[in-house]
Enzyme design. Structure first.
Site, PDB file in Angstrom:
ATOM      1  N   HIS A 133       8.083  19.617 -18.007  1.00 10.05           N
ATOM      2  CA  HIS A 133       7.010  20.219 -17.170  1.00 10.05           C
ATOM      3  C   HIS A 133       7.563  21.686 -17.242  1.00 10.05           C
ATOM      4  O   HIS A 133       8.634  22.069 -17.539  1.00 10.05           O
ATOM      5  CB  HIS A 133       7.520  19.662 -15.568  1.00 10.05           C
ATOM      6  CG  HIS A 133       8.960  19.673 -15.088  1.00 10.05           C
ATOM      7  ND1 HIS A 133       9.847  20.604 -15.211  1.00 10.05           N
ATOM      8  CD2 HIS A 133       9.582  18.505 -14.652  1.00 10.05           C
ATOM      9  CE1 HIS A 133      10.837  20.274 -14.688  1.00 10.05           C
ATOM     10  NE2 HIS A 133      10.922  19.125 -14.202  1.00 10.05           N
TER      11      HIS A 133
HETATM   12  P1  TYD Z   1      11.927  15.644 -11.593  1.00 11.63           P
HETATM   13  O1  TYD Z   1      11.105  16.746 -11.428  1.00 11.63           O
HETATM   14  O2  TYD Z   1      10.975  14.563 -12.164  1.00 11.63           O
HETATM   15  O3  TYD Z   1      13.025  15.634 -12.320  1.00 11.63           O
HETATM   16  P2  TYD Z   1      13.343  16.081 -13.912  1.00 11.63           P
HETATM   17  O4  TYD Z   1      13.544  17.830 -13.575  1.00 11.63           O
HETATM   18  O5  TYD Z   1      14.804  15.802 -14.208  1.00 11.63           O
HETATM   19  O6  TYD Z   1      12.218  15.885 -14.744  1.00 11.63           O
HETATM   20  O7  TYD Z   1      12.177  14.804 -10.312  1.00 11.63           O
HETATM   21  C1  TYD Z   1      12.482  13.579  -9.925  1.00 11.63           C
HETATM   22  C2  TYD Z   1      12.129  13.262  -8.553  1.00 11.63           C
HETATM   23  O8  TYD Z   1      13.041  14.014  -7.502  1.00 11.63           O
HETATM   24  C3  TYD Z   1      10.561  13.515  -8.113  1.00 11.63           C
HETATM   25  O9  TYD Z   1      10.358  12.378  -7.538  1.00 11.63           O
HETATM   26  C4  TYD Z   1      10.465  14.888  -7.421  1.00 11.63           C
HETATM   27  C5  TYD Z   1      12.022  14.665  -6.878  1.00 11.63           C
HETATM   28  N1  TYD Z   1      12.678  16.078  -6.384  1.00 11.63           N
HETATM   29  C6  TYD Z   1      12.709  16.445  -5.165  1.00 11.63           C
HETATM   30  O10 TYD Z   1      12.328  15.872  -4.228  1.00 11.63           O
HETATM   31  N2  TYD Z   1      13.307  17.787  -5.166  1.00 11.63           N
HETATM   32  C7  TYD Z   1      13.763  18.566  -6.005  1.00 11.63           C
HETATM   33  O11 TYD Z   1      14.339  19.750  -5.805  1.00 11.63           O
HETATM   34  C8  TYD Z   1      13.835  18.065  -7.451  1.00 11.63           C
HETATM   35  C9  TYD Z   1      14.159  18.798  -8.570  1.00 11.63           C
HETATM   36  C10 TYD Z   1      13.115  16.740  -7.475  1.00 11.63           C
END
Ligand code: TYD
Length: 139
Positions: free
Chosen positions: A53
């Site tokens: 992302h």
């Molecule tokens: P995600 O953004 O997919 O993780 P990565 O950056 O490793 O790809 O986040 C995983 C899950 O956690 C998603 O459901 C969103 C949640 N999340 C939060 O609620 N707060 C946060 O600060 C973050 C980074 C993720």
């Protein structure tokens, strides 16, 4: 300067003595933003790719406080760079509007993430084509 050049490794002050190590990361001073959020990622298998992302607003610093991982960044304009995180006193600074993949996690990896903004899912761009459109409109 393009966003790939902004993405860079940082080395943090260490205050080690015979009791062990202490690493300091102060907002604005050691990294380019004030920290509003921290989260950490662990238990990801070697074949997992996380991230995938870009963020419209948030800047990050990623530190493998235990173990190692890799971070691949891409500006959507043909520029790419790969960084290895494997020392607890170094991290990578990631500016906003850069596509990032985190992968190649060691079994013991604990990836600490410092963020400039509180969580807002609407500022995450999770579709690569949308990212390409957004960076190429900005010109
Ligand atoms: P995600 O953004 O997919 O993780 P990565 O950056 O490793 O790809 O986040 C995983 C899950 O956690 C998603 O459901 C969103 C949640 N999340 C939060 O609620 N707060 C946060 O600060 C973050 C980074 C993720």
């Amino acid at each position: 300067m393009n966003v790939i050049q902004l993405a860079q490794m940082l080395e943090f002050p260490q205050h080690g003595d015979d009791r062990g190590h202490l690493v300091v990361v102060e907002g604005i001073k050691d990294i380019p933003f004030d920290v509003k959020r921290i989260f950490y990622i662990y238990g990801s298998d070697k074949n997992i790719i996380r991230g995938q992302h870009a963020n419209k607003k948030t800047e990050f610093v990623l530190i493998n406080v235990v173990g190692s991982s890799k971070v691949k960044v891409n500006d959507g304009k043909g520029n790419e760079a790969v960084f290895t995180l494997n020392r607890p006193h170094t991290g990578i600074y990631l500016p906003k509007m850069i596509w990032k993949d985190m992968y190649d996690f060691s079994e013991d990896s604990v990836l600490l993430c410092l963020a400039s903004e509180q969580y807002d899912s609407s500022e995450y761009i999770r579709n690569y084509d949308d990212f390409l459109k957004a960076v190429n409109i900005q010109e």
